[in-house]
Motif scaffolding. Structure first.
Motif, mmCIF file in Angstrom:
data_model
loop_
_atom_site.group_PDB
_atom_site.id
_atom_site.type_symbol
_atom_site.label_atom_id
_atom_site.label_comp_id
_atom_site.label_asym_id
_atom_site.label_seq_id
_atom_site.Cartn_x
_atom_site.Cartn_y
_atom_site.Cartn_z
ATOM 1 N N UNK A 29 0.830 -1.199 0.000
ATOM 2 C CA UNK A 29 0.000 0.000 0.000
ATOM 3 C C UNK A 29 0.868 1.253 0.000
ATOM 4 N N UNK A 30 1.975 1.214 0.735
ATOM 5 C CA UNK A 30 2.843 2.388 0.776
ATOM 6 C C UNK A 30 3.551 2.604 -0.552
ATOM 7 N N UNK A 31 3.949 1.519 -1.196
ATOM 8 C CA UNK A 31 4.562 1.662 -2.506
ATOM 9 C C UNK A 31 3.579 2.300 -3.486
ATOM 10 N N UNK A 32 2.342 1.827 -3.462
ATOM 11 C CA UNK A 32 1.336 2.403 -4.362
ATOM 12 C C UNK A 32 1.131 3.891 -4.067
ATOM 13 N N UNK A 33 1.070 4.239 -2.781
ATOM 14 C CA UNK A 33 0.851 5.641 -2.424
ATOM 15 C C UNK A 33 1.981 6.518 -2.942
ATOM 16 N N UNK A 34 3.215 6.082 -2.718
ATOM 17 C CA UNK A 34 4.357 6.892 -3.142
ATOM 18 C C UNK A 34 4.475 6.940 -4.666
ATOM 19 N N UNK A 35 4.173 5.828 -5.315
ATOM 20 C CA UNK A 35 4.290 5.813 -6.761
ATOM 21 C C UNK A 35 3.251 6.720 -7.408
ATOM 22 N N UNK A 36 2.051 6.713 -6.856
ATOM 23 C CA UNK A 36 1.037 7.635 -7.371
ATOM 24 C C UNK A 36 1.516 9.083 -7.227
ATOM 25 N N UNK A 37 2.092 9.402 -6.090
ATOM 26 C CA UNK A 37 2.575 10.762 -5.878
ATOM 27 C C UNK A 37 3.740 11.086 -6.809
ATOM 28 N N UNK A 38 4.624 10.129 -7.028
ATOM 29 C CA UNK A 38 5.789 10.365 -7.879
ATOM 30 C C UNK A 38 5.374 10.583 -9.334
ATOM 31 N N UNK A 39 4.427 9.764 -9.810
ATOM 32 C CA UNK A 39 3.995 9.879 -11.198
ATOM 33 C C UNK A 39 3.012 11.022 -11.404
ATOM 34 N N UNK A 48 11.875 14.620 -14.538
ATOM 35 C CA UNK A 48 11.763 16.047 -14.828
ATOM 36 C C UNK A 48 10.516 16.348 -15.627
ATOM 37 N N UNK A 49 10.233 17.625 -15.789
ATOM 38 C CA UNK A 49 8.995 18.044 -16.443
ATOM 39 C C UNK A 49 8.896 17.531 -17.875
ATOM 40 N N UNK A 50 9.996 17.494 -18.571
ATOM 41 C CA UNK A 50 9.949 17.082 -19.968
ATOM 42 C C UNK A 50 9.568 15.638 -20.167
ATOM 43 N N UNK A 51 9.771 14.790 -19.149
ATOM 44 C CA UNK A 51 9.460 13.368 -19.275
ATOM 45 C C UNK A 51 8.026 13.049 -18.900
ATOM 46 N N UNK A 52 7.312 14.007 -18.347
ATOM 47 C CA UNK A 52 5.976 13.736 -17.802
ATOM 48 C C UNK A 52 5.003 13.223 -18.853
ATOM 49 N N UNK A 53 4.961 13.860 -20.004
ATOM 50 C CA UNK A 53 3.956 13.516 -21.010
ATOM 51 C C UNK A 53 4.436 12.449 -21.977
ATOM 52 N N UNK A 54 5.725 12.412 -22.264
ATOM 53 C CA UNK A 54 6.237 11.497 -23.279
ATOM 54 C C UNK A 54 6.950 10.287 -22.696
ATOM 55 N N UNK A 55 7.186 10.255 -21.380
ATOM 56 C CA UNK A 55 7.864 9.134 -20.750
ATOM 57 C C UNK A 55 9.370 9.250 -20.750
ATOM 58 N N UNK A 56 9.929 10.148 -21.539
ATOM 59 C CA UNK A 56 11.367 10.389 -21.592
ATOM 60 C C UNK A 56 11.585 11.759 -22.206
ATOM 61 N N UNK A 57 12.457 12.558 -21.613
ATOM 62 C CA UNK A 57 12.691 13.914 -22.093
ATOM 63 C C UNK A 57 14.013 13.972 -22.849
ATOM 64 N N UNK A 92 -0.206 11.216 -11.594
ATOM 65 C CA UNK A 92 -1.166 10.953 -12.665
ATOM 66 C C UNK A 92 -2.487 11.658 -12.385
ATOM 67 N N UNK A 93 -3.182 12.028 -13.454
ATOM 68 C CA UNK A 93 -4.429 12.790 -13.309
ATOM 69 C C UNK A 93 -5.539 11.947 -12.695
ATOM 70 N N UNK A 94 -5.544 10.650 -12.964
ATOM 71 C CA UNK A 94 -6.621 9.791 -12.483
ATOM 72 C C UNK A 94 -6.142 8.350 -12.462
ATOM 73 N N UNK A 95 -7.033 7.435 -12.021
ATOM 74 C CA UNK A 95 -6.688 6.022 -11.973
ATOM 75 C C UNK A 95 -6.324 5.479 -13.341
ATOM 76 N N UNK A 96 -7.042 5.905 -14.360
ATOM 77 C CA UNK A 96 -6.781 5.393 -15.702
ATOM 78 C C UNK A 96 -5.354 5.685 -16.129
ATOM 79 N N UNK A 97 -4.891 6.912 -15.885
ATOM 80 C CA UNK A 97 -3.520 7.268 -16.239
ATOM 81 C C UNK A 97 -2.508 6.494 -15.391
ATOM 82 N N UNK A 98 -2.827 6.284 -14.113
ATOM 83 C CA UNK A 98 -1.940 5.532 -13.237
ATOM 84 C C UNK A 98 -1.826 4.089 -13.708
ATOM 85 N N UNK A 99 -2.955 3.474 -14.055
ATOM 86 C CA UNK A 99 -2.918 2.099 -14.533
ATOM 87 C C UNK A 99 -2.148 1.996 -15.846
ATOM 88 N N UNK A 100 -2.271 3.007 -16.681
ATOM 89 C CA UNK A 100 -1.501 3.013 -17.914
ATOM 90 C C UNK A 100 -0.008 3.051 -17.644
#
Length: 919
Positions: free
Chosen positions: A299-309, A639-648, A311-319
């Motif tokens: 549960x803690x890994x999921x919480x931190x990973x959601x915060x790190x990524x 970094x910000x550049x990797x947010x949308x494309x996965x790699x900046x 994501x706008x919603x569950x769908x984006x997180x699952x992706x």
């Protein structure tokens, strides 16, 4: 007042040895014998191997432990304790079975390849064959990246059926876990065959046009590897180990914590989310992105990973989660973020958790993880990130086993019977990871431990052990766990060699000679300051994200040019809470937690972190050299550049001022920039040099040590050594050369000559009054006298010694294993006489090639013991006339019997091959 090096050579030094002693419930007389043998070998600490004990943490264990404590007090010894009942650490003495809520949890998936568009497709919500399966979410991946999947859950509906016979129960499978698992699977399949789809919760979904790989994500408590082990990313689960092992020891023997008991040893803990397979090169295939790998989860890994990524919603997180089973560049950010969080949690929940408990109770926490086959940066049996995995320990730790080192074989792949070892990793990266962690982590205080000698087989004798010891010493390791003393009946097939073996190891008679050497050298190389030239960027972060050349390639290039380095993790540039950075404004280098470096080397890789890039720019701006091997990283995984494309993508201009050099030009580039600390006059690729400023008392000037080792087993080397002074200029190294293994000192004028296997310690600027008796020196007579024999040779087994059998005469020296004494292990006594026509002074005896240890006497006077080349002895003055020479040579036990671990290595000859000379 003697200097530190003089005091050590004269017998004042610390203990740096803590060998394994396997506890199997032996009688007290046997335990006493072994502890006395260990103490007599100049070893003053012991690490109790608990997992072999039949009643670990039971009444029998506490009785045996109290007895060992009392015996160690009598012998002036200290104790360490391995921290679990099974190997590897994490079984928690079986307590996970008692607390199933603390069992490992993994994130897994089922995939469905669908050609779209399609609507109303359905699959079971949870895995029908896994009753622990719990649905998490659904995602789709296309060639362009993640896509959203519309879905709904349809609850199960009961269906009335006609009465049917009850299926036969699966046969019991006893204690066979594999058979039990197969029977459970067949029973589940039989039940599934009687189930209609409507009787299961269903996941109904739609897919867009094109081909989509649909990921149905779920958690599970089923794993195929160590299923009853703790969850390394869940603190409550990791607490189980403390509750099951550490707290009972505090309750029963806490009065000895910090006194006789120094600490606990964790042996090869890892995520254990799967049993790692082999990749194309024989390494671990548990690299993030593996399509079939269940992933550590909590549960803690999921919480931190959601915060790190973020994501706008569950769908984006699952992706994003779906990208964890893919190596596409678009998933670099997700893969790195997952591994970053998982390895941070490993450090916090497991290693720092245990380390904090130990320090709060007055003891230390040490150990090591599995490093080989890339496991140090991977999941499965690995711990994901070497530096984090040992982040809570009071010493850094590594191990070398199963012929992972072969003298003279420093590259390519070596077969050990069950697979292949990457020899460049063990030669050039493994020890340096440990010593680097010791330099970078303040709590370790420069201490690095290596578990050595185990599972090499009986072909390994003191000569190879000395080579292995030097291999680690010259790379900055200063504590050793020799593996192992086994009190089981001889021969014990479990990971030989065993050092005493109830008197059956003939070389044990000289084992203390090697142990004293290790204690002396490790004392000198502790408490002071190392002088690495380069900081080589650790490759874990880059490997998680994408393509990365293993760092051992760059490490090899530097080491073979006598350029010292540390391996530095990228988190050093991102985690200000753990690492303090300082850059010299004059271009003279930078420091990490006080450890100085002159340049930063980036092994070839596609990805780098944004914080690392920013620090490189800071270095370049200050005039500090940054060198990339073969290529500059072209993408950032965060970094910000990797947010949308996965790699900046990184603009090449961002690397302005950094140098790019080919791998084979790396060492020359460092030298040409006048950054190297030590330089030979010629190319000497097998010379290793470790510059270390020794510890010094307040008000005393510290000594400067240069520990030099010839790592080639056949070829001697010679060169002129220069070192760089405070003015930045190279000057000849002068001082005193100590033979720490055999004793004796000579003045050193910069000319270094080393025989195969030979090492020496040079104390820069020192002077010494060296007498002829102290050192092997050339004789005054210009000629060399050969001693041809005949030789009278007799054999004594390890247990029979010193009672020798019938002598055989050899007219010339030859391998005793071939004709005279085939199939024999033990001591071989050579006797002969020689005649001098005139008096000689400062005579040196040279035995030539010997297999393997030699103890010599001339006219009854002992000349000493040699456990490795050169087999030379200072004889002193000899008058004209006849003299008797007696040499006792001990070979290795593999001449007497086979063992599994020796099968991949050739058996060497037995005895003196010569030529034997006096000079």
């Amino acid at each position: 007042m003697p200097t530190r090096s003089e005091a050590v050579m004269n017998g004042t030094y610390d203990n740096h040895l803590l060998p394994f002693l396997w506890m199997k419930g032996e009688d007290r007389a046997t335990i006493t014998v072994y502890l006395e043998k260990i103490a007599a070998a100049d070893i003053h600490e012991v690490c109790l191997e608990s997992r072999t004990h039949p009643d670990f943490c039971g009444d029998g264990w506490w009785r045996d432990l109290r007895f060992v404590i009392d015996e160690c007090k009598r012998l002036g010894m200290k104790i360490w304790i391995l921290d679990d009942a099974h190997f590897p650490t994490g079984y928690a003495n079986g307590q996970v079975k008692e607390h199933p809520e603390r069992a490992k949890v993994v994130l897994t998936h089922r995939t469905y390849d669908v050609a779209g568009p399609a609507r109303g497709l359905s699959v079971p919500l949870n895995d029908p064959l896994d009753p622990t399966s719990q649905f998490v979410g659904i995602a789709g991946l296309t060639d362009d990246g993640p896509v959203a999947i519309d879905y709904r859950v349809v609850p199960a509906r009961p269906i009335e059926r006609a009465e049917e016979g009850t299926p036969a129960a699966a046969e019991a499978a006893g204690g066979n876990a594999t058979a039990q698992g197969m029977n459970a699977m067949f029973a589940a399949l039989a039940q599934l065959n009687k189930t209609a789809p409507a009787e299961l919760d269903r996941l109904v979904f739609d897919v867009p046009a094109g081909t989509t790989k649909v990921y149905v994500l779920s958690t599970s408590k089923r794993t195929d590897y160590n299923p009853d082990y703790i969850n390394m990313v869940d603190k409550e689960s990791c607490d189980t180990l403390i509750e099951a092992i550490y707290e009972p020891h505090w309750e029963h023997v806490g009065d000895e914590f910090g006194k006789t008991i120094l600490g606990f040893f964790s042996d090869e803990p890892g995520f254990a989310n799967e049993k790692s397979g082999k990749d194309a090169d024989g390494g671990s295939d548990s690299l993030i992105g593996k399509a079939t790998m269940p992933l550590p989860w909590s549960a803690e890994l999921e919480r931190r990973l959601r915060a790190r990524l973020d994501c706008a919603d569950d769908t984006a997180f699952w992706g994003a989660l779906a990208q964890l089973w893919d190596r596409a560049e678009t998933g670099a950010r997700a893969r790195h973020a997952y591994m970053d969080v998982a390895t941070e949690l490993y450090r916090e929940c497991f290693d720092e958790n245990i380390g904090s408990w130990c320090r709060a109770h007055g003891v230390m926490h040490i150990g090591h993880v599995i490093e080989d086959k890339g496991a140090h940066e991977r999941l499965g049996s690995g711990a994901g990130h070497f530096f984090r995995a040992i982040g809570g320990q009071d010493m850094a730790g590594v191990d070398i086993v199963i012929n992972q080192l072969v003298p003279g074989v420093d590259d390519g792949y070596h077969s050990y019977g069950r697979g292949l070892w990457d020899m460049a990793f063990f030669n050039y990266m493994l020890p340096k990871m440990g010593s680097s962690a010791a330099h970078l982590d303040p709590k370790k205080q420069g201490r690095c431990m290596a578990e050595v000698f185990g599972a090499f087989g009986w072909h390994e004798g003191l000569r190879e052990m000395k080579w292995i010891a030097d291999h680690f010493l010259v790379r900055g390791v200063n504590y050793f766990v020799p593996h192992a003393f086994s009190m089981d009946a001889f021969p014990d097939g479990d990971c030989p060699p065993h050092f005493y073996a109830h008197g059956n190891n003939p070389q044990f008679r000289h084992f203390g000679h090697l142990m004293t050497y290790l204690n002396r050298m490790a004392t000198l190389l502790s408490g002071g300051t190392a002088h690495p030239v380069a900081a080589v960027l650790y490759d874990a972060d880059a490997a998680w994200a994408g393509r990365a050349q293993p760092a051992q390639r760059a490490c090899r290039a530097l080491t073979r040019a006598q350029i010292d380095f540390d391996i530095v993790p990228e988190e050093a540039f991102a985690d200000a809470g753990r690492y303090a950075l300082d850059v010299c404004p004059d271009g003279h280098g930078f420091s990490i937690n006080g450890q100085r470096y002159r340049c930063l080397v980036i092994p070839a890789r596609a990805f780098v972190g944004a914080a690392t890039l920013a620090f490189c720019q800071r270095l370049v701006a200050a005039g500090v050299t940054v060198v990339a091997v073969d290529e500059l990283p072209r993408c950032a995984y965060d970094g910000d550049g990797a947010r949308d494309t996965g790699a900046a993508a990184i603009d090449p201009a961002a690397w302005a001022g950094a140098d790019v050099v080919a791998l084979d030009a790396l060492a020359a580039a460092v030298r040409d920039a006048c950054l190297d600390d030590v330089r030979g006059a010629a190319d000497v690729p097998w010379l290793r040099v470790y510059h270390y400023t020794g510890a010094a008392a307040a008000g005393e000037a510290p000594e400067e040590y240069y520990f030099c080792v010839n790592e080639h087993p056949r070829a001697a080397l010679a060169t002129e050594l220069s070192v760089r002074g405070a003015d930045g200029e190279l000057a000849s190294l002068t001082g005193v050369r100590h033979d720490v293994l055999n004793g004796g000192s000579t003045s050193f004028d910069g000319t270094l000559a080393l025989a195969p296997y030979e090492s020496c310690l040079i104390v820069a600027g020192a002077t010494a009054d060296v007498s002829a008796a102290d050192a092997v020196a050339p004789g005054t007579a210009p000629d060399t006298l050969g001693i041809a024999g005949p030789w009278h040779v007799a054999h004594a087994s390890a247990r029979a010694y010193p009672a020798f059998g019938t002598e055989q005469q050899l007219d010339e020296l030859a391998d005793l294993d071939q004709e005279a004494f085939p199939g024999c292990a033990g001591t071989f006594r050579y006797r002969t006489t020689f005649t001098l026509a005139a008096d000689r002074t400062q005579v040196t005896l040279d035995l030539g090639d010997v297999y393997e240890t030699a103890e010599a006497r001339v006219d009854g006077a002992a000349l000493g013991v040699r456990i490795a080349p050169p087999y030379t002895f200072a004889v002193g003055d000899l008058p004209a006339g006849e003299h008797e020479l007696v040499v006792e040579v001990i070979n290795t036990v593999d001449h007497q019997m086979c063992d599994y671990f020796s099968m991949s290595e050739p058996t060497e000859p037995t005895g003196i091959l010569g030529p034997v000379t006096l000079r």
